[in-house]
Design a protein around this motif. Structure first.
Motif, PDB file in Angstrom:
ATOM      1  N   ILE A   1      -1.118  11.486  13.855  1.00 11.50           N
ATOM      2  CA  ILE A   1       0.001  12.345  14.281  1.00 11.50           C
ATOM      3  C   ILE A   1      -0.597  13.384  15.217  1.00 11.50           C
ATOM      4  N   GLU A   2      -0.190  13.293  16.486  1.00 12.20           N
ATOM      5  CA  GLU A   2      -0.870  14.047  17.547  1.00 12.20           C
ATOM      6  C   GLU A   2      -2.350  13.686  17.483  1.00 12.20           C
ATOM      7  N   SER A   3      -3.221  14.640  17.252  1.00 14.31           N
ATOM      8  CA  SER A   3      -4.661  14.338  17.190  1.00 14.31           C
ATOM      9  C   SER A   3      -5.191  14.319  15.756  1.00 14.31           C
ATOM     10  N   VAL A   4      -4.293  14.383  14.797  1.00 16.90           N
ATOM     11  CA  VAL A   4      -4.703  14.464  13.390  1.00 16.90           C
ATOM     12  C   VAL A   4      -4.639  13.069  12.758  1.00 16.90           C
ATOM     13  N   ASP A   5      -5.771  12.623  12.186  1.00 17.91           N
ATOM     14  CA  ASP A   5      -5.844  11.318  11.526  1.00 17.91           C
ATOM     15  C   ASP A   5      -5.204  11.419  10.138  1.00 17.91           C
ATOM     16  N   VAL A   6      -4.151  10.645   9.964  1.00 19.26           N
ATOM     17  CA  VAL A   6      -3.449  10.655   8.664  1.00 19.26           C
ATOM     18  C   VAL A   6      -3.617   9.320   7.933  1.00 19.26           C
ATOM     19  N   SER A   7      -4.625   8.547   8.306  1.00 25.72           N
ATOM     20  CA  SER A   7      -4.867   7.252   7.666  1.00 25.72           C
ATOM     21  C   SER A   7      -5.132   7.434   6.170  1.00 25.72           C
ATOM     22  N   ARG A   8      -4.608   6.479   5.418  1.00 25.06           N
ATOM     23  CA  ARG A   8      -4.829   6.400   3.986  1.00 25.06           C
ATOM     24  C   ARG A   8      -4.370   7.662   3.233  1.00 25.06           C
TER      25      ARG A   8
ATOM     26  N   ASN B   1      -7.269  -2.291  15.273  1.00 29.65           N
ATOM     27  CA  ASN B   1      -8.041  -2.475  16.506  1.00 29.65           C
ATOM     28  C   ASN B   1      -7.754  -1.385  17.549  1.00 29.65           C
ATOM     29  N   LYS B   2      -6.551  -0.844  17.484  1.00 32.85           N
ATOM     30  CA  LYS B   2      -6.163   0.153  18.490  1.00 32.85           C
ATOM     31  C   LYS B   2      -5.383   1.268  17.789  1.00 32.85           C
ATOM     32  N   PRO B   3      -5.913   2.502  17.801  1.00 35.46           N
ATOM     33  CA  PRO B   3      -5.250   3.601  17.089  1.00 35.46           C
ATOM     34  C   PRO B   3      -3.819   3.812  17.599  1.00 35.46           C
TER      35      PRO B   3
ATOM     36  N   GLN C   1       0.843  -1.190   0.000  1.00 36.58           N
ATOM     37  CA  GLN C   1       0.000   0.000   0.000  1.00 36.58           C
ATOM     38  C   GLN C   1       0.885   1.249   0.000  1.00 36.58           C
ATOM     39  N   LYS C   2       0.516   2.272  -0.771  1.00 38.22           N
ATOM     40  CA  LYS C   2       1.316   3.482  -0.913  1.00 38.22           C
ATOM     41  C   LYS C   2       0.922   4.594   0.046  1.00 38.22           C
ATOM     42  N   THR C   3      -0.010   4.313   0.925  1.00 40.75           N
ATOM     43  CA  THR C   3      -0.473   5.325   1.882  1.00 40.75           C
ATOM     44  C   THR C   3      -0.240   4.831   3.302  1.00 40.75           C
ATOM     45  N   ILE C   4      -0.475   5.722   4.234  1.00 43.77           N
ATOM     46  CA  ILE C   4      -0.329   5.388   5.665  1.00 43.77           C
ATOM     47  C   ILE C   4      -1.485   4.474   6.047  1.00 43.77           C
ATOM     48  N   TYR C   5      -1.184   3.495   6.849  1.00 38.14           N
ATOM     49  CA  TYR C   5      -2.186   2.519   7.228  1.00 38.14           C
ATOM     50  C   TYR C   5      -3.252   3.123   8.124  1.00 38.14           C
ATOM     51  N   LYS C   6      -4.354   2.382   8.221  1.00 42.59           N
ATOM     52  CA  LYS C   6      -5.532   2.847   8.957  1.00 42.59           C
ATOM     53  C   LYS C   6      -5.237   3.020  10.450  1.00 42.59           C
ATOM     54  N   ASN C   7      -5.951   4.005  11.017  1.00 43.94           N
ATOM     55  CA  ASN C   7      -5.904   4.276  12.463  1.00 43.94           C
ATOM     56  C   ASN C   7      -4.546   4.790  12.936  1.00 43.94           C
ATOM     57  N   VAL C   8      -3.818   5.456  12.084  1.00 48.56           N
ATOM     58  CA  VAL C   8      -2.547   6.081  12.497  1.00 48.56           C
ATOM     59  C   VAL C   8      -2.785   7.594  12.593  1.00 48.56           C
TER      60      VAL C   8
END
Length: 520
Positions: free
Chosen positions: A50-57, A130-132, A41-48
């Motif tokens: 940075i601080e409080s910002v969701d950068v998934s996918r 399962n766990k961010p 996958q070329k994007t950041i995986y789900k539930n990751v």
């Protein structure tokens, strides 16, 4: 027939094995396809996050852009708040070059599920489902920018303490409150600022300072309200030069505050006493005669001060009487001064401050010592003449006067030896007496001119028998040696001492043109 069941049984087992193998292979292929899809996958995986910002996918570029937009605005709205009393300083984080390390955080987010074996990678990817997973941003700032800010704060905060002050106006004391000093504790402030910045905190900082107490407080000065000792003398205000000198010297010692154990010098307080300072020419005694001199009258101020000091029970450490009596105080009560030679000095031996007041009004010179009275004792001076020295009379033959004619060139004056006592009273009763000085006032030799010129019609030759000048010299009376005056004992010429004539207004000044060594 017996083999037929066995064959059927083996055939069935083979089919089971085949189906199982197909299922297993299919599963493996499916897992491999899914794993390949996940791992590539070329994007950041789900539930990751940075601080409080969701950068998934999100790709790295997309993630960087997103957190920069969100968190930069947070930096712009973040600030340091520093307080000191009512003063507040606001320092935006942007002013100190505060920034997040976005690239580093995005790399960490993108590396999730991309390190280690395939199994560990898949395991980490599934774990985040399962766990961010939250990734913290590291930050940095330009610490060198803090010191200039601290310097500016120091300029506004730091100040030297200002002592309380006291003045006497229209007979009343007025005390001005002291002002506390402040010193900025720079190291402590720097540490607090660094802690707030590193914690990205907006909690206000109370600026640490050290309070510097003034040496003199209003509480101390409020104790100054009682007269400890006072004295006044009379002068002739119509003698303009002398009256001016008395006024100037009086003003120079007025409103003087002395702390406990602090010393006072009359000469230092008055400073130079010459024509440039406004002192004028007034009659002074020079070699037993009244002549013009600079500063006549100054010793009346030192004498009046001395009498106030004694009555205030202060420690007089240096005082000298005049060589001749003065008219404005009794024998033994005077104090002469001569710049560079003779001084009046004392120490505040009290446990509290004292305050000098000196002024002239009409024909009166007043000096008062104020402070805190701790007893009900009053003090006066009592002098006893223990010896009288009769003056010598010198008779000089004068050919310009006729025989039998006499003229007083210099008036003879008696000398005195005087012992002075400090007398203590309580409830008008004497409780103690102590000797404080033994003074010597030298006699002044009188000079009388006696005529030797013949009267009209008398033989002029009879006047010159034995030689005119020689005859005059033979008639001079030599003065026997007398006890040296205080001036002679200290090497001070008589003409350097400020003295008064018996008229009370003929006072010798600090220095005169005839005495170059005095320098005034």
């Amino acid at each position: 027939m017996l083999l037929e069941p066995v064959i059927k049984k083996n055939f069935k087992f083979k089919w089971i094995l085949l189906i199982a193998a197909i299922i297993l292979i299919t599963t493996m292929i499916t897992l491999m396809v899914i794993g390949a899809f996940m791992l590539n996958q070329k994007t950041i995986y789900k539930n990751v996050y940075i601080e409080s910002v969701d950068v998934s996918r999100l790709s790295k570029e997309e993630a960087n852009k997103k957190i920069t937009e969100i968190l930069n605005s947070e930096i712009d709205n973040h600030q340091l708040e520093l307080k000191h009393n009512e003063k507040i300083w606001i320092i935006p984080y942007s002013n100190i070059g505060y920034r997040y390390n976005y690239d580093e955080a995005v790399e960490k987010a993108f590396s999730v599920g991309r390190k280690g074996s395939i199994w560990n990678r898949i395991k980490e990817i599934n774990s985040t489902r399962n766990k961010p997973l939250f990734i913290s941003l590291s930050s940095s700032y330009e610490g060198a920018k803090l010191q200039p800010l601290i310097n500016e704060i120091r300029k506004e905060i730091e100040r030297e303490p200002i002592d309380a002050s006291i003045t006497r106006i229209n007979g009343s004391f007025r005390v001005k409150e002291e002002i506390l000093g402040h010193k900025l504790l720079e190291e402590q402030l720097l540490k607090l600022m660094e802690d707030r910045i590193e914690g990205f905190s907006s909690e206000p900082i109370k600026i640490p300072t050290e309070i510097i107490e003034p040496q003199l407080t209003s509480i101390q000065l409020d104790e100054i309200k009682d007269v400890l000792g006072e004295f006044q003398t009379t002068f002739n205000p119509s003698s303009e030069g002398r009256a001016t000198n008395i006024r100037l010297a009086s003003e120079s010692i007025n409103n003087r505050l002395l702390m406990p154990n602090e010393g006072f010098s009359f000469n230092e307080a008055t400073g130079p006493r010459g024509l440039e300072e406004g002192y004028q020419i007034a009659p002074v005694i020079l070699n037993g005669k009244l002549v013009p001199g600079i500063g006549g009258g100054i010793c009346q101020v030192s004498t009046t001060l001395y009498n106030a000091l004694v009555r205030a029970d202060l420690e007089v450490v240096r005082r000298q009487n005049h060589s001749l009596p003065v008219a404005y105080v009794p024998l033994g009560h005077d104090a002469t001064v001569a710049d560079g030679y003779i001084d009046l000095q004392f120490i505040n031996n009290k446990e509290y401050p004292i305050y000098l007041v000196s002024y002239t009004e009409g024909d009166q010179l007043y000096v008062g010592v104020y402070g805190k009275r701790t007893d009900h004792v009053t003090i006066s001076l009592d002098s006893k003449v223990v010896g009288v020295i009769e003056p010598q009379i010198e008779v000089r033959k004068d050919p310009n006067l006729t025989a039998g004619e006499r003229r007083v060139e210099r008036e003879a004056k008696r000398g005195y030896r005087v012992t002075t006592f400090k007398v203590y009273y309580r409830d008008s009763k004497e409780i103690k007496r102590e000797e404080i000085s033994t003074d010597y006032y030298r006699p002044v030799k009188g000079i009388v001119a006696e005529g030797i010129a013949p009267t009209v019609g008398e033989n002029s030759n009879s006047n010159t028998e034995g030689g005119g000048e020689e005859a005059a010299e033979e008639t001079i009376e030599e003065e026997p040696p007398t006890e040296p005056s205080p001036d002679e004992a200290t090497g001070i010429p008589e003409e350097a001492i400020d003295e008064d004539s018996s008229a009370g207004e003929s006072t010798q000044g600090e220095a005169k043109p005839q005495v170059p060594s005095i320098g005034q």
